[in-house]
Write a protein that holds these residues in place. Sequence first.
Motif, PDB file in Angstrom:
ATOM      1  N   UNK A   1      11.943 -13.239  -3.761  1.00 35.80           N
ATOM      2  CA  UNK A   1      12.310 -14.549  -4.304  1.00 35.80           C
ATOM      3  C   UNK A   1      13.706 -14.565  -4.931  1.00 35.80           C
ATOM      4  N   UNK A   2      14.358 -13.411  -5.065  1.00 34.62           N
ATOM      5  CA  UNK A   2      15.633 -13.342  -5.770  1.00 34.62           C
ATOM      6  C   UNK A   2      16.710 -14.218  -5.137  1.00 34.62           C
ATOM      7  N   UNK A   3      16.788 -14.231  -3.824  1.00 32.70           N
ATOM      8  CA  UNK A   3      17.798 -15.064  -3.162  1.00 32.70           C
ATOM      9  C   UNK A   3      17.557 -16.540  -3.466  1.00 32.70           C
ATOM     10  N   UNK A   4      16.295 -16.925  -3.523  1.00 36.81           N
ATOM     11  CA  UNK A   4      15.957 -18.304  -3.883  1.00 36.81           C
ATOM     12  C   UNK A   4      16.408 -18.603  -5.314  1.00 36.81           C
ATOM     13  N   UNK A   5      16.158 -17.638  -6.221  1.00 35.80           N
ATOM     14  CA  UNK A   5      16.608 -17.821  -7.598  1.00 35.80           C
ATOM     15  C   UNK A   5      18.117 -18.008  -7.664  1.00 35.80           C
ATOM     16  N   UNK A   6      18.847 -17.284  -6.818  1.00 29.16           N
ATOM     17  CA  UNK A   6      20.285 -17.435  -6.791  1.00 29.16           C
ATOM     18  C   UNK A   6      20.703 -18.863  -6.497  1.00 29.16           C
ATOM     19  N   UNK A   7      20.022 -19.488  -5.539  1.00 25.22           N
ATOM     20  CA  UNK A   7      20.323 -20.882  -5.191  1.00 25.22           C
ATOM     21  C   UNK A   7      19.892 -21.816  -6.323  1.00 25.22           C
ATOM     22  N   UNK A   8      18.704 -21.564  -6.891  1.00 25.38           N
ATOM     23  CA  UNK A   8      18.227 -22.397  -8.010  1.00 25.38           C
ATOM     24  C   UNK A   8      19.259 -22.420  -9.143  1.00 25.38           C
ATOM     25  N   UNK A   9      19.746 -21.235  -9.494  1.00 28.09           N
ATOM     26  CA  UNK A   9      20.647 -21.138 -10.644  1.00 28.09           C
ATOM     27  C   UNK A   9      22.007 -21.755 -10.355  1.00 28.09           C
ATOM     28  N   UNK A  10      22.448 -21.663  -9.105  1.00 30.62           N
ATOM     29  CA  UNK A  10      23.705 -22.326  -8.743  1.00 30.62           C
ATOM     30  C   UNK A  10      23.582 -23.834  -8.933  1.00 30.62           C
ATOM     31  N   UNK A  11      22.471 -24.397  -8.491  1.00 28.36           N
ATOM     32  CA  UNK A  11      22.254 -25.833  -8.661  1.00 28.36           C
ATOM     33  C   UNK A  11      22.034 -26.189 -10.124  1.00 28.36           C
ATOM     34  N   UNK A  12      21.408 -25.270 -10.866  1.00 28.66           N
ATOM     35  CA  UNK A  12      21.142 -25.528 -12.282  1.00 28.66           C
ATOM     36  C   UNK A  12      22.432 -25.651 -13.091  1.00 28.66           C
ATOM     37  N   UNK A  13      23.520 -25.059 -12.597  1.00 29.97           N
ATOM     38  CA  UNK A  13      24.803 -25.175 -13.288  1.00 29.97           C
ATOM     39  C   UNK A  13      25.227 -26.634 -13.427  1.00 29.97           C
ATOM     40  N   UNK A  14      24.787 -27.473 -12.496  1.00 30.28           N
ATOM     41  CA  UNK A  14      25.133 -28.893 -12.540  1.00 30.28           C
ATOM     42  C   UNK A  14      24.355 -29.632 -13.624  1.00 30.28           C
ATOM     43  N   UNK A  15      23.325 -28.985 -14.162  1.00 30.16           N
ATOM     44  CA  UNK A  15      22.414 -29.660 -15.088  1.00 30.16           C
ATOM     45  C   UNK A  15      22.464 -29.125 -16.519  1.00 30.16           C
ATOM     46  N   UNK A  16      23.293 -28.114 -16.767  1.00 29.09           N
ATOM     47  CA  UNK A  16      23.222 -27.414 -18.046  1.00 29.09           C
ATOM     48  C   UNK A  16      23.588 -28.295 -19.246  1.00 29.09           C
ATOM     49  N   UNK A  17      24.331 -29.354 -19.050  1.00 31.16           N
ATOM     50  CA  UNK A  17      24.743 -30.201 -20.172  1.00 31.16           C
ATOM     51  C   UNK A  17      23.792 -31.370 -20.414  1.00 31.16           C
ATOM     52  N   UNK A  18      22.741 -31.465 -19.625  1.00 32.42           N
ATOM     53  CA  UNK A  18      21.831 -32.597 -19.743  1.00 32.42           C
ATOM     54  C   UNK A  18      20.808 -32.370 -20.850  1.00 32.42           C
ATOM     55  N   UNK A  19      20.285 -33.465 -21.380  1.00 34.63           N
ATOM     56  CA  UNK A  19      19.287 -33.402 -22.446  1.00 34.63           C
ATOM     57  C   UNK A  19      17.909 -33.079 -21.878  1.00 34.63           C
ATOM     58  N   UNK A  20      16.988 -32.745 -22.780  1.00 38.26           N
ATOM     59  CA  UNK A  20      15.612 -32.445 -22.367  1.00 38.26           C
ATOM     60  C   UNK A  20      14.982 -33.644 -21.675  1.00 38.26           C
ATOM     61  N   UNK A  21      15.217 -34.831 -22.201  1.00 34.83           N
ATOM     62  CA  UNK A  21      14.640 -36.041 -21.611  1.00 34.83           C
ATOM     63  C   UNK A  21      15.155 -36.266 -20.196  1.00 34.83           C
ATOM     64  N   UNK A  22      16.464 -36.121 -20.002  1.00 33.50           N
ATOM     65  CA  UNK A  22      17.050 -36.316 -18.675  1.00 33.50           C
ATOM     66  C   UNK A  22      16.540 -35.276 -17.694  1.00 33.50           C
ATOM     67  N   UNK A  23      16.446 -34.034 -18.146  1.00 33.51           N
ATOM     68  CA  UNK A  23      15.940 -32.968 -17.278  1.00 33.51           C
ATOM     69  C   UNK A  23      14.482 -33.218 -16.896  1.00 33.51           C
ATOM     70  N   UNK A  24      13.696 -33.703 -17.841  1.00 34.51           N
ATOM     71  CA  UNK A  24      12.296 -34.008 -17.548  1.00 34.51           C
ATOM     72  C   UNK A  24      12.191 -35.113 -16.504  1.00 34.51           C
ATOM     73  N   UNK A  25      13.045 -36.104 -16.616  1.00 30.91           N
ATOM     74  CA  UNK A  25      13.040 -37.194 -15.631  1.00 30.91           C
ATOM     75  C   UNK A  25      13.449 -36.690 -14.255  1.00 30.91           C
ATOM     76  N   UNK A  26      14.430 -35.801 -14.214  1.00 33.16           N
ATOM     77  CA  UNK A  26      14.851 -35.226 -12.937  1.00 33.16           C
ATOM     78  C   UNK A  26      13.719 -34.406 -12.331  1.00 33.16           C
ATOM     79  N   UNK A  27      13.042 -33.611 -13.168  1.00 30.35           N
ATOM     80  CA  UNK A  27      11.918 -32.813 -12.680  1.00 30.35           C
ATOM     81  C   UNK A  27      10.824 -33.709 -12.109  1.00 30.35           C
ATOM     82  N   UNK A  28      10.532 -34.802 -12.808  1.00 24.98           N
ATOM     83  CA  UNK A  28       9.516 -35.737 -12.318  1.00 24.98           C
ATOM     84  C   UNK A  28       9.944 -36.359 -10.996  1.00 24.98           C
ATOM     85  N   UNK A  29      11.221 -36.713 -10.886  1.00 27.28           N
ATOM     86  CA  UNK A  29      11.713 -37.303  -9.645  1.00 27.28           C
ATOM     87  C   UNK A  29      11.610 -36.339  -8.481  1.00 27.28           C
ATOM     88  N   UNK A  30      11.962 -35.061  -8.726  1.00 32.31           N
ATOM     89  CA  UNK A  30      11.854 -34.054  -7.668  1.00 32.31           C
ATOM     90  C   UNK A  30      10.407 -33.899  -7.228  1.00 32.31           C
TER      91      UNK A  30
END
Length: 306
Positions: free
Chosen positions: A19-48
């Motif tokens: 799963x490590x290669x998958x984690x690499x992709x997850x974390x690259x995409x997560x860089x786009x989200x690091x400044x977001x609030x808990x509420x915004x992240x929760x909404x994004x998670x729900x949307x996904x």
Amino acid sequence: MILLALGTVLAMEYGDIIILAYYGVYFLLALLLVRLSARTLALIAAGIALVMPQLAFVLKMWLSDSVQQTINAYDPLERLSTVGVLDLLLTGLYPTITWMAFVTTGMALARLDLSAPVVRRRLAVLGAGLVTAAYGLATLLTGASAVWNVGGGGGPSSGSGPGSMGSGSAVSGSMGSAPGGPELSASDLLGAVSHTGTTFDTIGCAGIAILVIVAATAAMDRLPLLRRLAKPVIAVGTMSLTAYVGHFLAQSAWPASGAGTTTSWVPVLTYILTAIVFATIWSRFFRRGPLEYLLNAAAKPAKYIR
């Protein structure tokens, strides 16, 4: 990128269960989200969770074998290992398109004060609600066999829990099936069999994860003795990358590797004990695990990049 490279190297030897290669992709995409609030992240998670399983199903229906072969023919990762870009994003065991729901959920939880009782109570209610709603609705819509895979009725085989770094079994991928099993149909999107990546599966797994985190945090706070007893396990958690890679290396070195290890508990119990003892001793002298130190050192130059 380091995890992507390390995961590719391990996949060359152990196949697509890494799963490590998958984690690499997850974390690259997560860089786009690091400044977001808990509420915004929760909404994004729900949307996904609500949208991406259906989109993944449509995309996989559109991607014929010939199209996939054409894409893979130009994919350098596919040439090196069994996990190519298409697998990482859509067709693999832990596809980014649906598994990012777990990553964003975890990021949202990390922004909350889990030491506050009121926060834990609210999260416990949320987790219980997600579990009840997901598995309850799936049961009503499709029947128990499509939720709990009872009776071996041809549904995809269940696998390990979501996002487990230590998973070494060949579990089914999102919108797919266990190796050799049937592909999901549109009606199966209403089910919640584990590792099928449906909306109900994703929401239910997220709810269970929230409950486990809340329960563990509360137990550590209220039971000092339990916290002291759990220190060796916590030590392993601080070096999960080392433990994860180590268990594959140990598996290769185990003298009885092969058919005998599939039915014996000796190898896994031996590794668990070894990992706990090693992590406990190592953590007394070092802040990070061996691979964690290397990863941290390799990532330090990134702070100079704007």
